[in-house]
Design an enzyme around this catalytic site. Structure first.
Site, short mmCIF file in Angstrom:
data_model
loop_
_atom_site.label_atom_id
_atom_site.label_comp_id
_atom_site.label_asym_id
_atom_site.label_seq_id
_atom_site.Cartn_x
_atom_site.Cartn_y
_atom_site.Cartn_z
N ASP A 1 6.18 -7.32 -10.84
CA ASP A 1 5.66 -6.00 -9.54
C ASP A 1 7.80 -5.96 -9.61
O ASP A 1 8.13 -5.13 -8.43
CB ASP A 1 5.74 -6.09 -7.75
N ARG B 1 -6.97 -1.95 -15.35
CA ARG B 1 -7.54 -3.18 -14.67
C ARG B 1 -8.67 -2.86 -14.40
O ARG B 1 -9.06 -3.08 -13.36
CB ARG B 1 -6.74 -2.46 -13.08
N CYS C 1 -2.15 2.36 -8.52
CA CYS C 1 -1.42 2.87 -9.24
C CYS C 1 -1.70 2.70 -11.03
O CYS C 1 -2.56 1.90 -11.31
CB CYS C 1 -0.04 2.46 -9.50
N LYS D 1 3.03 -6.43 1.80
CA LYS D 1 1.79 -5.43 1.84
C LYS D 1 0.87 -6.26 0.59
O LYS D 1 -0.54 -6.18 1.33
CB LYS D 1 2.42 -4.79 0.61
N ASN D 2 0.92 -6.60 -0.50
CA ASN D 2 0.29 -7.53 -0.63
C ASN D 2 -1.05 -9.24 -0.28
O ASN D 2 -1.48 -9.55 -0.65
CB ASN D 2 0.15 -8.31 -2.21
N ARG E 1 3.83 3.99 -0.95
CA ARG E 1 2.71 2.94 -0.96
C ARG E 1 3.22 1.42 -0.69
O ARG E 1 2.23 0.77 -0.25
CB ARG E 1 1.76 2.69 -2.36
#
Ligand code: UD1
Length: 416
Positions: free
Chosen positions: A305, A121, A116, A22-23, A397
């Site tokens: 993570d 952030r 999230c 994903k990242n 997600r």
């Protein structure tokens, strides 16, 4: 169908191919904006964050076609320089579009990003990096307006090696005239992958994966076909799940170097971990021993993570541990939920204290964010009785069909 219903006690056994990261995929989708030619991103994960990023491109005027898991993107008609606010508020990664939109249009307008809620952030490092490149940044009524006549080259020093800021600055400077150097750049493997992607379009990025990245501007980027790297966080999640259920699992399509900080911890917990070219075998025959101390750090340190999943493992390990979260100060929504399952766990400041117990019991718990939700699913696999994890959309997600993959490995899990 927004919950996972799990009857705990089954061991995870078998083989699983790890999906695309994903990242890595999200900034690569944003990076496609840098070219007017067709870009094919292969094997994208079917997760809501990736699909939302593709939707943003479509809404900005690009052509996006999904053929199976391959996204065929053509941005030649992308005229907009503003990211649609309703989509942006849902996905923080839309902030990655700031750099490529600036490189393309010399202006961009974004709202403050969503995603999230795992602590404040901020995006100050993105913005100060862009300012060093001569971008005028104005913040008004929740919007960030960026504009430049000509992107400057030179040195950008990041106060902290932020992954997103490094990626944004790389993409913003790739079409500039001259050389840009990022000092104190993040070293995550996803940054190396983004550089590989841009270089496959004719870009000239050197040093990605180290803390000094050099970007030699080019006039134009051409189309490409690119398959992003596999997901090290998904791999890590399954490794921890295997340890928690005393299972035996072979993960294929993964790079063991990317999860070495976790492999070391699992070794110390008494698990057997073997690595071969692109696969990792993990076997755990007895109750894991606690790791005692874990601190999240930028890569190659232990990833934030995987913090929540590791806390879940520690709740059933023998001994006590302290897990320190150094990246996101409030990333602890899983902790009170684990306590509902009988775990002896509490938070003080940035630290989680855990006294391991032999057994957790099933409970109704709620995912509060993506990785915390995955941690609760793992706890449910190891617990006695039935666990219901609500708010499964957070987990969707970042994990493609997590329930189906766990079912195939022998777990008793369904959507409800
Ligand atoms: C990326 C990952 C996310 C991972 C994180 C850290 C993606 C899509 N997301 O997020 O899964 O948890 O890296 O490995 O790749 N910070 C600032 N100012 C900024 C930017 C960041 O203070 O302008 C701080 C953050 O609050 C945080 C730290 O820097 O404390 C790390 O953030 P960053 O590396 O930027 O994470 P993301 O790119 O958001």
């Amino acid at each position: 169908m927004n919950s996972f219903e799990i009857i705990g006690g089954n061991r995870l056994t078998g083989e699983l191919e790890i999906d695309t990261s994903k990242n890595a995929t999200l900034p690569i989708i944003a990076g496609s904006i840098l070219s007017d030619e067709t870009v094919v991103i292969k094997n994208i994960p079917m997760i809501s964050d990736a699909l939302k990023m593709l939707d943003i491109l479509k809404q900005m005027g690009s052509s996006v076609v999904l053929e199976g898991n391959n996204a065929i993107i053509n941005n030649s008609s992308l005229e907009h320089f503003e990211i649609p606010k309703e989509l942006e508020s849902e996905i923080r990664s839309s902030i990655f579009m700031l750099g490529p939109l600036l490189a393309r249009h010399k202006k961009a307008r974004v709202a403050y990003p969503g995603g999230c809620d795992i602590g404040s952030r901020p995006i100050d490092l993105h913005l100060s990096g862009l300012k060093s490149l001569g971008v005028k940044v104005e913040e008004t009524h929740g919007y960030i307006n960026c504009e430049t006549e000509r992107m400057k080259c030179g040195i950008v020093h990041l106060d902290f090696p932020s992954v997103g800021a490094t990626e944004n600055i790389m993409m913003a400077s790739v079409l500039s005239k001259g050389r840009t150097t990022i000092l104190n750049a993040a070293r995550e493997p996803e940054i190396v992958d983004l550089a590989r992607f841009i270089n496959s379009m004719g870009g000239k990025i050197y040093g990605a994966g180290t803390s000094t990245i050099e970007i030699q501007g080019v006039k134009k980027l051409h189309g490409t076909e690119f398959r992003p790297m596999s997901d090290r966080i998904v791999a890590g999640t399954f490794m921890i799940g295997t340890a928690m259920t005393k299972g035996k699992v072979r993960l294929t399509n993964c790079n063991s170097e990317h999860v070495y900080s976790l492999i070391t911890k699992l070794h110390n917990s008494g698990c057997k971990v073997e690595v071969n070219s692109d696969n990792i075998y993990i076997e755990c025959n007895k109750r894991p021993t606690s790791c005692q101390s874990i601190e999240t750090q930028p890569y190659p340190g232990f990833p934030t993570d995987l913090q929540a999943q590791m806390v879940a493992l520690e709740t059933i390990s023998s001994g006590t541990s302290i897990v320190t979260e150094n990246l996101f100060e409030t990333r602890f929504k899983h902790v009170p939920e684990l306590a509902k399952m009988g775990a002896n766990v509490w938070v003080k400041g940035r630290m989680v204290f855990i006294v391991g117990k032999r057994n957790l019991h099933g409970a109704e718990v709620s995912a509060g964010d993506l990785r915390g939700g995955a941690a609760l699913v793992l706890a449910g696999l190891a617990a006695r009785g039935t666990t219901i994890v609500s708010n499964a959309h957070f987990v969707d997600r970042g994990y493609e069909n997590l329930d189906e993959k766990l079912l195939a490995l022998g777990a008793n899990i369904k959507r409800s």
